[in-house]
Design a protein around this motif. Structure first.
Motif, short mmCIF file in Angstrom:
data_model
loop_
_atom_site.label_atom_id
_atom_site.label_comp_id
_atom_site.label_asym_id
_atom_site.label_seq_id
_atom_site.Cartn_x
_atom_site.Cartn_y
_atom_site.Cartn_z
N ASN A 151 -8.10 9.57 4.06
CA ASN A 151 -7.60 8.45 3.03
C ASN A 151 -8.55 7.54 3.04
O ASN A 151 -8.88 7.12 1.89
CB ASN A 151 -6.27 8.06 3.43
CG ASN A 151 -5.05 8.93 2.82
OD1 ASN A 151 -5.27 10.24 3.08
ND2 ASN A 151 -4.01 8.50 2.55
N GLU A 152 -9.07 7.07 4.03
CA GLU A 152 -9.86 5.93 3.95
C GLU A 152 -11.18 6.44 3.50
O GLU A 152 -12.00 5.69 2.46
CB GLU A 152 -10.31 5.25 5.48
CG GLU A 152 -11.16 4.25 5.48
CD GLU A 152 -11.29 3.51 6.92
OE1 GLU A 152 -10.91 2.39 6.99
OE2 GLU A 152 -11.76 4.28 7.80
N ALA A 153 -11.66 7.74 3.67
CA ALA A 153 -12.85 8.15 3.25
C ALA A 153 -12.83 8.37 1.83
O ALA A 153 -13.73 8.21 0.98
CB ALA A 153 -13.07 9.52 3.92
N GLU B 272 -6.90 2.80 -0.56
CA GLU B 272 -6.07 3.68 0.21
C GLU B 272 -4.96 4.20 -0.41
O GLU B 272 -4.44 5.29 0.01
CB GLU B 272 -6.06 3.24 1.61
CG GLU B 272 -7.46 3.17 2.21
CD GLU B 272 -7.21 2.94 3.89
OE1 GLU B 272 -7.78 1.99 4.36
OE2 GLU B 272 -6.52 3.84 4.50
N SER C 41 -15.61 6.78 6.89
CA SER C 41 -14.33 6.35 7.79
C SER C 41 -14.76 6.59 9.02
O SER C 41 -14.81 7.79 9.68
CB SER C 41 -13.03 7.10 7.42
OG SER C 41 -12.14 6.76 8.29
N ALA D 7 -11.03 6.67 -0.36
CA ALA D 7 -11.35 5.55 -1.15
C ALA D 7 -12.74 4.71 -1.27
O ALA D 7 -13.05 4.45 -2.03
CB ALA D 7 -10.23 4.57 -0.40
N ALA D 8 -13.46 5.34 -0.11
CA ALA D 8 -14.70 5.03 0.01
C ALA D 8 -15.87 5.65 -0.88
O ALA D 8 -16.77 5.34 -1.17
CB ALA D 8 -15.11 4.79 1.44
N SER E 285 -10.50 8.82 9.10
CA SER E 285 -9.41 8.97 8.25
C SER E 285 -9.55 9.48 6.88
O SER E 285 -10.75 8.80 5.98
CB SER E 285 -8.59 7.64 7.87
OG SER E 285 -8.18 7.37 6.98
N LYS F 125 -13.23 5.93 11.76
CA LYS F 125 -12.12 6.34 12.33
C LYS F 125 -11.70 7.72 12.15
O LYS F 125 -10.62 8.32 12.68
CB LYS F 125 -10.84 5.30 12.43
CG LYS F 125 -10.20 5.31 11.14
CD LYS F 125 -9.01 4.32 11.28
CE LYS F 125 -8.38 4.08 9.77
NZ LYS F 125 -7.97 2.87 9.13
N GLY G 278 0.83 -1.16 -0.19
CA GLY G 278 0.07 -0.03 0.12
C GLY G 278 0.78 1.36 0.10
O GLY G 278 0.37 2.29 0.13
N ASP H 169 -5.96 -0.69 -5.00
CA ASP H 169 -5.79 -0.33 -3.40
C ASP H 169 -6.26 0.95 -3.36
O ASP H 169 -5.54 1.76 -3.39
CB ASP H 169 -4.20 -0.77 -3.16
CG ASP H 169 -4.26 -0.26 -1.53
OD1 ASP H 169 -5.07 0.38 -0.94
OD2 ASP H 169 -3.31 -0.92 -0.95
N HIS I 12 -9.33 0.20 -8.65
CA HIS I 12 -10.13 0.95 -7.66
C HIS I 12 -11.05 2.14 -8.33
O HIS I 12 -10.36 2.77 -9.20
CB HIS I 12 -9.57 1.34 -6.39
CG HIS I 12 -10.17 1.94 -5.22
ND1 HIS I 12 -10.84 3.04 -5.01
CD2 HIS I 12 -10.67 0.98 -4.20
CE1 HIS I 12 -11.75 2.99 -4.05
NE2 HIS I 12 -11.58 1.59 -3.45
#
Ligand code: TXA
Ligand code: MG
Length: 330
Positions: free
Chosen positions: A277-279, A56, A271, A281-282, A275, A273, A35, A54, A118
């Motif tokens: 980056n996670e948000a 993230e 996200s 990606a989603a 984040s 938590k 990653g 990937d 992705h």
């Protein structure tokens, strides 16, 4: 092997600039498969590489480049056999790939339904941009990873494209831990981007493959796309959900599907938590799911306007306006 460690004045960190050999290629492949982001030479310019499957890691590209919007990225492939798993090839696309790959020509094709590139790499569009680079190191890393590599130029958004390993370090500092040093790029200019729409060939970005060469192969005139995908109207038309979207919501209203972030929870959470980056990606997948959830509107929790949050909010504001005439910030 560490050839050169740069201690940067103000960031006080170590970036490894590695000469190209089996060991450094293996190190780059390992970093990507975990990653991480890698500075990678291609024959055009140095790329900021991440595993394109990937989310993230791809979000990391936008964060590091400080891109204010999510523009779709080129996914690099080993060649046509890998490319066919991700894009729908027509005979015309085959012909162009055969003539120009490996090399500085990028094909935008309808995304193959089985592709695991992705959605953030293709910015939520139903097309993918594919290119087989000619640089030996890039090709070795692609073969080692066995998956497409998303890689825009390895420079901060709005700055000059890097054509030497030192430019990458200068621009991005410790955001990348490894830069493979392939010397100066042979071409020094980005690839030409063309989109295949049925029998039509649309020039989205001028670049290192000339239009004359493309016309020679495809035997037809190139259509101009004024600004290509960077054209805001085009982006907005693709991005608009079918139902209204409300920003900065703390809780859902009647018949609204709620997309949460951090402590503001909902039917989905970009996200939990908090984040960014996670948000990021989603984001596209979540919007698509919310769009077809049966609700009559979408409510989205506040996203902090910092780092990747700016690009997320840019995207959300466009979706909320559901119009085709707002200018792009890219
Ligand atoms: O030479 C190059 O192409 C370099 C090296 C590193 O390979 N890469 C590069 O990548 O310039 P990137 O991701 O910055 O280029 C993206 C270009 C943009 O003009 C973008 O709008 C277009 O490709 N693009 C990507 N995906 C697209 C899509 N699905 N539809 C339309 N245009 C797309
Ligand atoms: Mg660029």
């Amino acid at each position: 092997m560490l050839l050169e460690a740069l201690i940067l004045k103000d960031v006080r960190c170590v970036v490894q600039i590695l000469p190209i050999n089996d060991e450094s290629i293996a190190q780059a492949v390992e970093a990507l498969s975990e990653g991480g982001l890698v500075g990678l030479p291609t024959e055009t310019v140095y790329g900021l590489a991440a595993d394109a499957t990937d989310g993230e890691a791809v979000a990391g590209i936008f964060a590091v480049k400080n891109r204010p919007t999510f523009n779709p990225l080129i996914s690099h492939v080993t060649g046509r056999s890998m490319a066919r798993k991700h894009g729908r090839f027509t005979p015309l696309a085959e012909q162009l790939a055969e003539a120009f790959w490996p090399g500085p020509m990028t094909l935008v094709l309808p995304k193959h339904p089985d592709s695991d590139i992705h959605s953030l790499a293709s910015a939520g569009l139903n097309t993918v941009a594919l290119r087989a680079p000619a640089h030996a190191a890039a090709r070795q890393v692609l073969h080692g990873l066995g998956r497409p590599i998303a890689a825009p130029s390895a420079n901060p958004s709005g700055k000059l494209s890097p054509t030497r390993a030192a430019h990458v370090v200068h621009g991005l500092g410790d955001a990348v831990s490894i830069v493979l040093d392939g010397g100066a790029c042979a071409i020094g200019l980005e690839s030409t981007v063309i989109e295949i729409r049925g029998e039509r060939v649309v020039l989205l970005r001028e670049g290192a493959t000339t239009r004359e060469d493309i016309i020679d192969i495809c035997g037809r005139a190139l259509e101009e796309a004024s600004g290509g995908i960077k054209s805001p109207g085009q982006l907005l038309a693709h991005y608009a959900p079918d139902i209204p979207l409300r920003l900065n919501a703390e809780k859902p209203g009647n018949n609204e599907v709620m997309i949460g972030f951090g402590w503001v929870d909902g039917d989905f959470n970009l996200s939990s938590k908090g984040s960014l980056n996670e948000a990021a990606a989603a984001l596209f997948d979540t919007l698509a799911q919310a769009n077809t959830s049966g609700a009559s509107a979408i409510a989205v929790a506040p996203i902090p306007e910092k780092g990747l949050g700016r690009a997320i909010n840019d995207r959300l504001r466009r979706a909320a306006h559901n119009s085709t005439d707002k200018p792009s910030a890219s």
